[in-house]
Design a protein around this motif. Structure first.
Motif, PDB file in Angstrom:
ATOM      1  N   LEU A  95      23.537  21.079  32.005  1.00  0.00           N
ATOM      2  CA  LEU A  95      22.495  21.414  31.038  1.00  0.00           C
ATOM      3  C   LEU A  95      22.531  22.876  30.612  1.00  0.00           C
ATOM      4  O   LEU A  95      22.096  23.211  29.513  1.00  0.00           O
ATOM      5  CB  LEU A  95      21.113  21.114  31.641  1.00  0.00           C
ATOM      6  CG  LEU A  95      20.795  19.656  31.981  1.00  0.00           C
ATOM      7  CD1 LEU A  95      19.465  19.576  32.728  1.00  0.00           C
ATOM      8  CD2 LEU A  95      20.740  18.800  30.725  1.00  0.00           C
ATOM      9  N   ILE A  98      26.213  15.283  28.732  1.00  0.00           N
ATOM     10  CA  ILE A  98      25.736  15.163  27.350  1.00  0.00           C
ATOM     11  C   ILE A  98      26.909  14.772  26.461  1.00  0.00           C
ATOM     12  O   ILE A  98      27.967  15.402  26.507  1.00  0.00           O
ATOM     13  CB  ILE A  98      25.125  16.489  26.850  1.00  0.00           C
ATOM     14  CG1 ILE A  98      24.043  16.982  27.815  1.00  0.00           C
ATOM     15  CG2 ILE A  98      24.532  16.311  25.458  1.00  0.00           C
ATOM     16  CD1 ILE A  98      23.452  18.325  27.437  1.00  0.00           C
ATOM     17  N   VAL A 129      20.938  11.758  32.485  1.00  0.00           N
ATOM     18  CA  VAL A 129      20.427  12.643  33.515  1.00  0.00           C
ATOM     19  C   VAL A 129      19.962  11.860  34.746  1.00  0.00           C
ATOM     20  O   VAL A 129      19.459  10.736  34.635  1.00  0.00           O
ATOM     21  CB  VAL A 129      19.269  13.506  32.953  1.00  0.00           C
ATOM     22  CG1 VAL A 129      18.072  12.633  32.599  1.00  0.00           C
ATOM     23  CG2 VAL A 129      18.865  14.606  33.915  1.00  0.00           C
ATOM     24  N   LEU A 159      15.788  20.784  31.708  1.00  0.00           N
ATOM     25  CA  LEU A 159      16.048  19.597  30.898  1.00  0.00           C
ATOM     26  C   LEU A 159      15.258  19.642  29.592  1.00  0.00           C
ATOM     27  O   LEU A 159      15.805  19.354  28.515  1.00  0.00           O
ATOM     28  CB  LEU A 159      15.679  18.343  31.708  1.00  0.00           C
ATOM     29  CG  LEU A 159      15.717  17.007  30.967  1.00  0.00           C
ATOM     30  CD1 LEU A 159      17.110  16.706  30.439  1.00  0.00           C
ATOM     31  CD2 LEU A 159      15.232  15.870  31.881  1.00  0.00           C
ATOM     32  N   GLN A 160      13.997  19.997  29.671  1.00  0.00           N
ATOM     33  CA  GLN A 160      13.181  20.069  28.463  1.00  0.00           C
ATOM     34  C   GLN A 160      13.659  21.198  27.546  1.00  0.00           C
ATOM     35  O   GLN A 160      13.671  21.048  26.310  1.00  0.00           O
ATOM     36  CB  GLN A 160      11.704  20.278  28.829  1.00  0.00           C
ATOM     37  CG  GLN A 160      10.773  20.284  27.634  1.00  0.00           C
ATOM     38  CD  GLN A 160       9.314  20.244  28.019  1.00  0.00           C
ATOM     39  OE1 GLN A 160       8.982  20.014  29.187  1.00  0.00           O
ATOM     40  NE2 GLN A 160       8.430  20.457  27.065  1.00  0.00           N
ATOM     41  N   ALA A 217      16.812  19.840  25.769  1.00  0.00           N
ATOM     42  CA  ALA A 217      16.512  18.736  24.851  1.00  0.00           C
ATOM     43  C   ALA A 217      15.840  19.244  23.582  1.00  0.00           C
ATOM     44  O   ALA A 217      16.193  18.827  22.463  1.00  0.00           O
ATOM     45  CB  ALA A 217      15.632  17.703  25.551  1.00  0.00           C
ATOM     46  N   VAL A 252      16.981  11.304  25.766  1.00  0.00           N
ATOM     47  CA  VAL A 252      16.984  11.698  27.179  1.00  0.00           C
ATOM     48  C   VAL A 252      16.807  10.423  27.982  1.00  0.00           C
ATOM     49  O   VAL A 252      15.749   9.781  27.921  1.00  0.00           O
ATOM     50  CB  VAL A 252      15.854  12.694  27.491  1.00  0.00           C
ATOM     51  CG1 VAL A 252      15.849  13.044  28.973  1.00  0.00           C
ATOM     52  CG2 VAL A 252      16.014  13.955  26.655  1.00  0.00           C
ATOM     53  N   ALA A 301      23.892  15.814  35.143  1.00  0.00           N
ATOM     54  CA  ALA A 301      23.733  15.658  33.692  1.00  0.00           C
ATOM     55  C   ALA A 301      25.082  15.651  32.996  1.00  0.00           C
ATOM     56  O   ALA A 301      25.983  16.431  33.322  1.00  0.00           O
ATOM     57  CB  ALA A 301      22.861  16.767  33.125  1.00  0.00           C
ATOM     58  N   CYS A 318      17.518  12.897  37.618  1.00  0.00           N
ATOM     59  CA  CYS A 318      16.599  13.932  38.094  1.00  0.00           C
ATOM     60  C   CYS A 318      16.503  13.905  39.618  1.00  0.00           C
ATOM     61  O   CYS A 318      16.569  12.838  40.238  1.00  0.00           O
ATOM     62  CB  CYS A 318      15.213  13.732  37.481  1.00  0.00           C
ATOM     63  SG  CYS A 318      15.171  13.976  35.694  1.00  0.00           S
ATOM     64  N   ILE A 359      21.595  12.643  26.389  1.00  0.00           N
ATOM     65  CA  ILE A 359      21.552  13.386  27.660  1.00  0.00           C
ATOM     66  C   ILE A 359      21.380  12.369  28.786  1.00  0.00           C
ATOM     67  O   ILE A 359      20.291  11.822  28.995  1.00  0.00           O
ATOM     68  CB  ILE A 359      20.406  14.404  27.665  1.00  0.00           C
ATOM     69  CG1 ILE A 359      20.510  15.357  26.468  1.00  0.00           C
ATOM     70  CG2 ILE A 359      20.426  15.208  28.961  1.00  0.00           C
ATOM     71  CD1 ILE A 359      19.371  16.367  26.383  1.00  0.00           C
TER      72      ILE A 359
END
Length: 569
Positions: free
Chosen positions: A85, A122, A142, A165-166, A169, A181, A120, A144, A140
């Motif tokens: 990320l 992408i 992912v 992450l946010q 994104a 996501v 992650a 977590c 993405i």
């Protein structure tokens, strides 16, 4: 276009080959989490699947831990692919996607740590809208982290991961790209997504508050607090906005109950659907409204403690002409640029051995011939014939030497195997004394197959033919008496059953007591061990053998519980 997410819980643990498995899932893009494979463990059947191109992220901290992978059909090749990320793991030369957002709230060491567990991947795709125009779509994939209640540092690690992450994104959204996501978010959003939400910890989970502010207002849970002062929450930064994504499943089915994607395998909770929804596909608002057609939780797909979730879109995907640099097809061990280790262990035929020896002989003969005078040189045909004969003779000699060595080793092995090893039962058998006197040589043989005791009495040696008849008759009487004693002792031995190794082990090692019957169903309980760290770790207990479920479900387990060490043996 169909996109699927699934926590596979070990990609190498699949009972069917990946080609068959992926075709059965019927998706153009398959995003897997918890692959549990590192770069050194990645084999060719996992990395190269016919009809698909794959992109992996590996854990750099622990072996067989975490990891994600995205498999795209050859008709859906992405234009770019990137691992992680933060951008720490990819350079522009490798085809990075870019747009990392404001990372001033993260230290360099923190960014490196958050991307070090392989959580992650992408991929950047192109889709075609209703007007025929191409638009970017970043997916993405992912996994977590899980917040361990006994480790405060892991709890903080998860919240900082969600913040990163946010950040990424929303940065991709600002670059005029659609964003998905998806994956195992490792948290439940609403109480509707949990089988047992009525406990205190559930209502106070920070990860639920993060997910609530991440989604647009129509998806939010009014029972959760709003994020007002961002500095009070480690899972957001001052640069993130929130409210830009939609939970695709709840957008399609806002009131559907018992829609779970994860169940405990230890308690068999899948049988009673006693689970929670941890797997999501979160899409930006315009993408959801324009392209989302349907979504399905595939509860019938087994092989993991999670099940897949798949969405169907109305937009077609535009495939790139070649795979990005991150694709496993470009790895040296799979691209044919590097010789594989397995090639050194392949069996070579006799003909190939002879040919290789001939080649070496030809080279050596040519070298020697070049040093000889012209009058001593032989013709090429004579030289080649001689070299072949020498090579064949050498090969035969080596083969005969090898055969002789194998015969010698086999004889030694047979000698070792011929020496019988003492049986375990001998250590539990009580030794007894032999009542036979010196005048009678009697041997008692005990066979392992039948367990019977065989007796063999030697003839009484007569001292001399010149002895008097009275002495001989007295010896005969004594011999008959001794024979009768031996026979009676032998008969006594035969009445005793030979103990088995199972009986011996039972006396030596006492196992747990017989399982009691549970209170609710009057069925035998199951033995379990406490694995959670604490004062009771390692203790054994009996509990109801039925799967975990709601208390009002008669098919679920009852509340029977009993410690083994407190039971009377």
């Amino acid at each position: 276009m169909k996109i699927l997410t699934w926590n596979i819980n070990g990609i190498r643990a699949s009972k069917v080959n990946l080609k068959t498995l992926f075709d059965s899932l019927d998706a153009d893009i398959i995003c897997l989490q918890e692959t549990k494979v590192t770069r050194d463990q990645l084999d060719e059947p996992t990395a190269i699947v016919d009809g698909y191109n794959s992109y992996f992220s590996f854990s750099r901290k622990r072996s067989g831990y975490s990891g994600v992978a995205t498999f795209c059909k050859d008709s859906s090749i992405p234009f770019c692919a990137e691992e992680g990320l933060s951008g720490c793991l990819t350079t522009k030369a490798e085809g990075s996607i870019g747009h990392y957002g404001h990372q001033s709230c993260f230290s360099a060491d923190e960014l490196e740590s958050l991307d070090a567990e392989g959580r992650a991947v992408i991929t950047q795709h192109k889709i075609r809208d209703k007007n025929g125009e191409e638009r970017n779509l970043a997916i993405i994939n992912v996994y977590c982290p899980r917040a361990d209640p006994d480790k405060q540092e892991r709890h903080l690690y998860k919240l900082r991961f969600l913040a990163l992450l946010q950040t990424r994104a929303e940065a991709l959204l600002e670059s005029a790209s659609h964003v998905l996501v998806l994956g195992d978010i490792n948290t439940t959003h609403k109480s509707l997504d949990h089988c047992d939400p009525n406990h205190e910890e559930f209502t106070k989970k920070p990860s639920r508050i993060w997910l609530n502010q991440f989604l647009w207002p129509a998806n939010r849970d009014p029972e959760l607090p709003e994020v007002v002062d961002k500095e009070d929450y480690p899972f957001v930064t001052t640069h993130t906005k929130g409210g830009l994504f939609i939970d695709t499943f709840r957008h399609l089915y806002p009131d559907q109950q018992e829609a779970y994607t994860n169940w405990s395998t230890v308690t068999g909770a899948r049988e009673t659907n006693y689970g929670k929804r941890l797997d999501y596909i979160l899409a930006d608002i315009p993408f959801t409204k324009n392209y989302l057609a349907d979504g399905v939780i595939m509860v019938l797909v087994e092989g993991s403690d999670h099940c897949p979730y798949k969405i169907e879109l109305t937009c077609p995907v535009v495939s790139a002409l070649k795979c990005p640099q991150l694709c496993t097809k470009h790895m040296p061990e799979f691209a044919g640029k590097q010789q594989k280790l397995s090639s050194f262990f392949q069996k070579i035929s006799k003909e190939e051995k002879v040919d290789s020896i001939i080649d070496l002989s030809d080279k050596s003969n040519n070298t020697l011939r070049s040093k000889l005078p012209d009058e001593l040189k032989m013709s090429d045909s004579q030289d080649l014939h001689l070299a072949k004969n020498n090579a064949k003779n050498l090969a035969k000699k080596r083969e005969s030497d090898l055969s002789a060595e194998l015969v010698t080793k086999k004889k030694k092995l047979d000698t070792k195997l011929g020496q019988k090893q003492s049986s375990l039962i001998n250590f539990f058998t009580k030794k007894t004394s032999n009542p036979i006197t010196s005048s009678t040589s009697e041997t008692i043989l005990k066979t392992e197959d039948t367990g019977k005791i065989l007796t063999e009495t030697d003839e009484i040696l007569s001292s001399s033919q010149e002895s008097s008849s009275s002495i001989q008759s007295e010896n005969d009487l004594n011999g008959d008496k001794e024979k009768n004693e031996v026979k009676s002792e032998t008969k006594e031995f035969q009445t005793v059953n030979k103990p088995t190794s199972l009986d011996a082990w039972k006396k030596l090692l006492k196992g747990p007591p017989q399982p009691p019957l549970c209170k609710g169903h009057k069925e035998p309980c199951v033995l379990r061990v406490v694995k959670k760290t604490g004062p009771n770790k390692g203790r054994q207990f009996f509990t109801c053998a039925r799967p975990e479920g709601q208390k009002n479900n008669p098919e679920a387990r009852c509340d029977c519980f009993l410690w083994v060490d407190k039971m009377k043996r």
